[in-house]
Design a protein around this motif. Sequence first.
Motif, PDB file in Angstrom:
ATOM      1  N   GLN A 112       4.759  19.692  23.332  1.00  0.00           N
ATOM      2  CA  GLN A 112       6.162  20.033  23.163  1.00  0.00           C
ATOM      3  C   GLN A 112       6.524  20.368  21.722  1.00  0.00           C
ATOM      4  OE1 GLN A 112       7.811  16.373  25.137  1.00  0.00           O
ATOM      5  NE2 GLN A 112       8.984  17.886  26.269  1.00  0.00           N
ATOM      6  N   ALA A 113       5.798  19.759  20.772  1.00  0.00           N
ATOM      7  CA  ALA A 113       6.202  19.915  19.376  1.00  0.00           C
ATOM      8  C   ALA A 113       5.059  19.511  18.455  1.00  0.00           C
ATOM      9  CB  ALA A 113       7.432  19.041  19.097  1.00  0.00           C
ATOM     10  N   LEU A 114       5.258  19.760  17.163  1.00  0.00           N
ATOM     11  CA  LEU A 114       4.388  19.248  16.119  1.00  0.00           C
ATOM     12  C   LEU A 114       5.088  18.053  15.471  1.00  0.00           C
ATOM     13  CD1 LEU A 114       3.267  22.566  14.361  1.00  0.00           C
ATOM     14  CD2 LEU A 114       2.330  21.478  16.415  1.00  0.00           C
ATOM     15  N   ALA A 115       4.368  17.372  14.583  1.00  0.00           N
ATOM     16  CA  ALA A 115       4.978  16.240  13.876  1.00  0.00           C
ATOM     17  C   ALA A 115       4.380  16.119  12.488  1.00  0.00           C
ATOM     18  CB  ALA A 115       4.769  14.948  14.649  1.00  0.00           C
ATOM     19  N   ILE A 116       5.146  15.564  11.588  1.00  0.00           N
ATOM     20  CA  ILE A 116       4.677  15.217  10.249  1.00  0.00           C
ATOM     21  C   ILE A 116       4.852  13.711  10.110  1.00  0.00           C
ATOM     22  CG2 ILE A 116       5.136  15.423   7.774  1.00  0.00           C
ATOM     23  CD1 ILE A 116       5.879  18.340   8.256  1.00  0.00           C
ATOM     24  N   LEU A 117       3.714  13.006  10.027  1.00  0.00           N
ATOM     25  CA  LEU A 117       3.728  11.545  10.079  1.00  0.00           C
ATOM     26  C   LEU A 117       2.808  10.961   9.005  1.00  0.00           C
ATOM     27  CD1 LEU A 117       3.346  11.081  13.958  1.00  0.00           C
ATOM     28  CD2 LEU A 117       5.459  10.905  12.620  1.00  0.00           C
ATOM     29  N   PRO A 118       2.955   9.675   8.715  1.00  0.00           N
ATOM     30  CA  PRO A 118       2.027   9.025   7.781  1.00  0.00           C
ATOM     31  C   PRO A 118       0.591   9.094   8.303  1.00  0.00           C
ATOM     32  CG  PRO A 118       3.979   7.670   8.075  1.00  0.00           C
ATOM     33  CD  PRO A 118       4.059   8.765   9.100  1.00  0.00           C
TER      34      PRO A 118
ATOM     35  N   ALA B 279       0.848  -1.201   0.000  1.00  0.00           N
ATOM     36  CA  ALA B 279       0.000   0.000   0.000  1.00  0.00           C
ATOM     37  C   ALA B 279       0.877   1.241   0.000  1.00  0.00           C
ATOM     38  CB  ALA B 279      -0.928   0.009   1.213  1.00  0.00           C
ATOM     39  N   THR B 280       0.241   2.387  -0.218  1.00  0.00           N
ATOM     40  CA  THR B 280       0.909   3.686  -0.188  1.00  0.00           C
ATOM     41  C   THR B 280       0.204   4.584   0.825  1.00  0.00           C
ATOM     42  OG1 THR B 280       1.612   3.535  -2.500  1.00  0.00           O
ATOM     43  CG2 THR B 280       1.545   5.739  -1.509  1.00  0.00           C
ATOM     44  N   ASP B 281       0.985   5.291   1.626  1.00  0.00           N
ATOM     45  CA  ASP B 281       0.430   6.230   2.605  1.00  0.00           C
ATOM     46  C   ASP B 281       1.009   7.615   2.330  1.00  0.00           C
ATOM     47  OD1 ASP B 281      -0.987   7.225   4.715  1.00  0.00           O
ATOM     48  OD2 ASP B 281       0.116   6.163   6.278  1.00  0.00           O
ATOM     49  N   HIS B 282       0.271   8.636   2.757  1.00  0.00           N
ATOM     50  CA  HIS B 282       0.703  10.018   2.572  1.00  0.00           C
ATOM     51  C   HIS B 282       0.863  10.696   3.935  1.00  0.00           C
ATOM     52  CE1 HIS B 282       0.002   9.872  -1.783  1.00  0.00           C
ATOM     53  NE2 HIS B 282      -1.021   9.097  -1.477  1.00  0.00           N
ATOM     54  N   TYR B 283       1.580  11.782   3.928  1.00  0.00           N
ATOM     55  CA  TYR B 283       1.920  12.437   5.197  1.00  0.00           C
ATOM     56  C   TYR B 283       0.864  13.471   5.594  1.00  0.00           C
ATOM     57  CZ  TYR B 283       6.494  10.238   5.263  1.00  0.00           C
ATOM     58  OH  TYR B 283       7.517   9.320   5.316  1.00  0.00           O
TER      59      TYR B 283
ATOM     60  N   GLU C 127      -8.453  -2.444   1.335  1.00  0.00           N
ATOM     61  CA  GLU C 127      -8.491  -1.229   2.153  1.00  0.00           C
ATOM     62  C   GLU C 127      -7.841  -1.443   3.520  1.00  0.00           C
ATOM     63  OE1 GLU C 127     -12.048  -3.694   3.129  1.00  0.00           O
ATOM     64  OE2 GLU C 127     -11.032  -3.046   1.287  1.00  0.00           O
ATOM     65  N   LEU C 128      -7.684  -2.679   3.944  1.00  0.00           N
ATOM     66  CA  LEU C 128      -7.058  -2.962   5.235  1.00  0.00           C
ATOM     67  C   LEU C 128      -5.636  -2.437   5.282  1.00  0.00           C
ATOM     68  CD1 LEU C 128      -7.104  -4.447   8.011  1.00  0.00           C
ATOM     69  CD2 LEU C 128      -6.299  -6.492   6.797  1.00  0.00           C
ATOM     70  N   PHE C 129      -4.958  -2.480   4.147  1.00  0.00           N
ATOM     71  CA  PHE C 129      -3.573  -2.061   4.095  1.00  0.00           C
ATOM     72  C   PHE C 129      -3.435  -0.559   3.841  1.00  0.00           C
ATOM     73  CE2 PHE C 129      -3.887  -6.490   2.878  1.00  0.00           C
ATOM     74  CZ  PHE C 129      -2.943  -7.070   3.702  1.00  0.00           C
TER      75      PHE C 129
ATOM     76  N   GLY D 115       5.763  -2.306   2.498  1.00  0.00           N
ATOM     77  CA  GLY D 115       6.174  -3.513   1.789  1.00  0.00           C
ATOM     78  C   GLY D 115       6.231  -4.734   2.674  1.00  0.00           C
ATOM     79  N   MET D 116       6.254  -5.876   2.004  1.00  0.00           N
ATOM     80  CA  MET D 116       6.378  -7.168   2.672  1.00  0.00           C
ATOM     81  C   MET D 116       7.451  -7.979   1.955  1.00  0.00           C
ATOM     82  SD  MET D 116       3.565 -10.259   2.739  1.00  0.00           S
ATOM     83  CE  MET D 116       4.003 -11.906   3.337  1.00  0.00           C
ATOM     84  N   VAL D 117       8.236  -8.723   2.721  1.00  0.00           N
ATOM     85  CA  VAL D 117       9.174  -9.686   2.137  1.00  0.00           C
ATOM     86  C   VAL D 117       8.925 -11.057   2.752  1.00  0.00           C
ATOM     87  CG1 VAL D 117      10.999  -8.031   1.576  1.00  0.00           C
ATOM     88  CG2 VAL D 117      10.971  -9.105   3.837  1.00  0.00           C
TER      89      VAL D 117
END
Length: 301
Positions: free
Chosen positions: A239-245, A163-167, A299-301, A271-273
């Motif tokens: 304490q701070a902000l964050a940029i996360l998936p 799958a692909t995720d965005h920030y 959609e689970l991923f 990814g999976m290996v």
Amino acid sequence: MNLDQLRYFLSAARHRNFTEAAKEFYITQPAITHQISALEGELGTRLFRRTTRSVSLTRAGELFLEDAKRMLDLEERARERIRQAERMENLTLKVGYLNSPSRHFLPQVMREYRSRYPQVRVELTRRDAEHLRDDCEQSTFDAAFSVLTDLQDLNQYHCRKLATDHYCLVCPKDHPCLENAAIHYDRLATESFACLSQTGGSYMYKQFRQICKNYGFLPRILAEYPAMEDVIFAVECGQALAILPYRVRAYMHTDLAFLPLDGDNPAIDLGMVWRRESGNPALQWFVELVNHFLVEQPELF
């Protein structure tokens, strides 16, 4: 009646010759004759017509032939089930994972796997990105989940994108950089940020820096943490902000705001290996189950 007698009977019926049957089992011809005579005595009927030149089945022998085959087939199936049960008792599946990109789907996959294959002993091992890659290079795991770029080029493993995720920007809902759920990007340059360390998530660390660069500022990094939970906690504490998936919001139960970023920013692939050279049926079942989820519940991923 015993299994050896059934085997001798089938061999004699196949060869139509007691001497040839004796050779098949490396015993003497009188021994074969004695065992078949004992079988006939127990059944109360003759199974063979014997002459000085030939041996042939009687009508009773022809009927018993099919029963003897079924009994020996049943015996072999029973032995195979026992052998399989012994093999199953020692089946182990070793799965390594990076928590942040795997947390939203892996529990459901593992629950289903344990339900289908309770005989398999599953070893789940959490690693940071660097050590997960190192362990895979040492063939420690049967399968592993992480950021796709950290799993590529592992020669002993097959690799697949899931799958692909965005920030997104993670911050308190009443933070000054927000107004009506819109981000004031010009204010981010003056804010402090918490992020994953280069050991904990080297690829996400690099992408975080690139995103900030895209918006025209160098981030003021207050602290780097080994785990996503620590980054979120720092934001919760103000304490701070964050940029996360963005997927983080699905399993981090918090009252923070998770706002997708505008513009053309890097994305992060999951990814999976799994081992190329593996005779482990537990791994084959696991890969088949992941494939099932990819088809039935992508959609689970």
